[in-house]
Design a protein around this motif. Structure first.
Motif: not given
Lengths: 380, 78
Positions: A35, A47, A226-227, A229, A237, A239-240, B13-17, B19-20, B22, B34, B36, B45-47
């Motif tokens: 972050t 994004y 990245g998540f 892990s 899920v 798009p990852e 559930p995902s990093t994209t969500q 970022i959405a 934020e 955001l 860690p 890990c993850g955000i």
């Protein structure tokens, strides 16, 4: 150099694209891994690019847009994930090896493959295609446009046929993404595979898959996400799920700049300009003795591509002469689309393909017409 | 030793969500940032989105209104 090889890759791009790649190289970290500002700058850009692509293709939303290295990887991932032994899949003779080779490989693994033939002008019969659908037909996987003739397939009609037969429609939009309108929802497209470096004018190494909400794919590539892990499997899920490993953030930044530019200019305006140049070229060469143009030109609802031969000359020799005598860059040969050349009857000679960009000029086209005329006089 | 404070942490559930989240918060003036994912929640890990606990009700409504898919809402000391 006069560049008429847009169907292979963009050469002319808005200057913002290179600027964006340079800025990204200087400022981006690894998206989605941290972050801190460098990582977040990349993640935010990626994004926003998903958002722009979802808007362009009427995809369900940014989370349904996965990035890949291009259409070939996209098609390999979709085909690799979707088809199992004993499934039946349909494609067409218009298709490129990026569709055909993954399907030929699946055929060896027990998938049944039907290739819908094309006539001497490169057209398919939609009735014949629909007649090939049966119980067990899993997907129709085909191109939006022939990269040899520039003719479009009617994707609204194909989507409707797939809806009637409960078949998944996978579209290869390599030749059309960014220049021909595509509405995933209206055309019932399950998976849209696109490249970023042709009409979208992004850098090579960019592309992706837009996936309908009703379709899920299992991962073919696995690795860092990245998540999650601690899990042994790729998180399922979008798009990852289709994006194991570090994304090409630098390239995607260039694609982002190109998408913004396209949005400002208007796809329709760019397409009109491209087609007017292609039409000028077609009309300039169509009547030259010994020059034969391939494909269906009864409508200009097509791509800005004109393929031709000069007498019985090897197309590679013609393209070399065009370069040496007029500094024209074009593409010759089979264009990675052998079945299309078999249909056109050009499988031994190949064709010389001119493909146009809205950045080309009338003067460049006129010089090309003169160069082809001269070759016609000298060679035929 | 630095004092740990009770915070609201939302996972996705995902990093994209994430970022959405934020982006939508930025566009609509919702507070938070955001971070860690804290290890008390997951070692994977993850955000996550971090805000003051007092924002809970507002953010729960916000998530629903803007259709952001989230996993859990925690109140933890970080």
């Amino acid at each position: 150099m006069i560049y008429f090889d847009q169907a292979a890759t963009s050469f002319h791009r808005p200057p913002q694209v290179a600027d964006a790649v340079r800025d990204a190289l200087l400022t981006f970290g690894n998206a989605s891994r941290s972050t801190h500002p460098a990582s977040m700058a990349s993640a935010r850009m990626i994004y926003e690019t998903r958002q722009l692509l979802a808007e362009l293709f009427c995809a369900p939303g940014p989370e349904r847009v996965s990035f890949t290295s291009g259409a070939t990887e996209s098609l390999n991932l979709v085909i690799g994930s979707l088809l199992e032994p004993n499934d039946h899949v349909i494609t067409t003779a218009l298709d490129h090896n990026s569709v055909l080779r993954p399907l030929y490989r699946k055929e060896k693994e027990g998938v049944e493959l039907t290739v819908i033939p094309a006539d001497r002008d490169g057209r398919i019969s939609y009735q014949e295609l629909e007649g090939c659908m049966r119980a067990g037909t899993k997907a129709l996987i085909c191109t939006h446009a022939s990269n040899v003739t520039g003719n479009l397939l009617d994707i609204e009609r194909l989507g409707e046929i797939c809806r009637r037969h409960d078949v998944i429609f996978v579209l290869d939009a390599s030749q059309t993404a960014g220049i021909v309108p595509i509405d995933m929802s209206a055309c019932n497209i399950g998976a849209l595979c696109f490249t970023g470096h042709k009409s979208l004018m992004g850098p090579q190494g960019t592309g992706g898959i837009c996936l309908a909400e009703w379709l899920s794919l299992k991962p073919v590539k696995v690795g860092g996400s990245g998540f999650a892990s601690e899990q042994k499997e790729q998180p399922p899920v979008m798009p990852e799920v289709l994006e194991a490993g570090t994304l090409n953030g630098h390239g995607i930044a260039g694609l982002h700049a190109a998408l913004r530019w396209i949005q400002e200019q208007g796809t329709e305006n760019l397409r009109r300009r491209e087609l007017s140049l292609a039409q000028r070229f077609y009309e300039g060469i169509a009547g030259i003795p010994g020059v034969r143009v391939y494909g269906d030109f009864t409508s200009w609802d097509r791509c800005a591509v004109v393929s031709f031969t000069v007498g019985d000359c090897d197309s590679g020799a013609v393209s070399t002469m065009l370069w040496e005598e007029a500094e024209i860059a074009c593409r010759s040969g089979m264009h990675c689309a052998y079945p299309m050349h078999q249909a056109l009857g050009t499988e031994s000679q190949g064709t010389v393909r001119f493909s146009f960009s809205h950045f080309n000029t009338e003067e460049e086209v006129d010089r090309a017409v003169c160069a082809v005329k001269k070759l016609g006089e000298d060679l035929v | 030793m630095r004092e740990r404070k009770l915070k609201l942490v939302i996972t996705f559930p995902s990093t994209t969500q994430a970022i959405a989240m934020e982006k939508k918060c930025g566009e609509n003036g919702a507070a938070g940032r955001l971070i860690p994912v804290p290890r008390q929640i997951s070692a994977g890990c993850g955000i996550a989105w971090c805000a003051e606990v007092s924002e809970r009700e507002y953010l729960e409504e916000f998530l629903g209104e803007f259709g952001v898919q989230y996993e859990h809402i925690y109140e933890i000391k970080i």
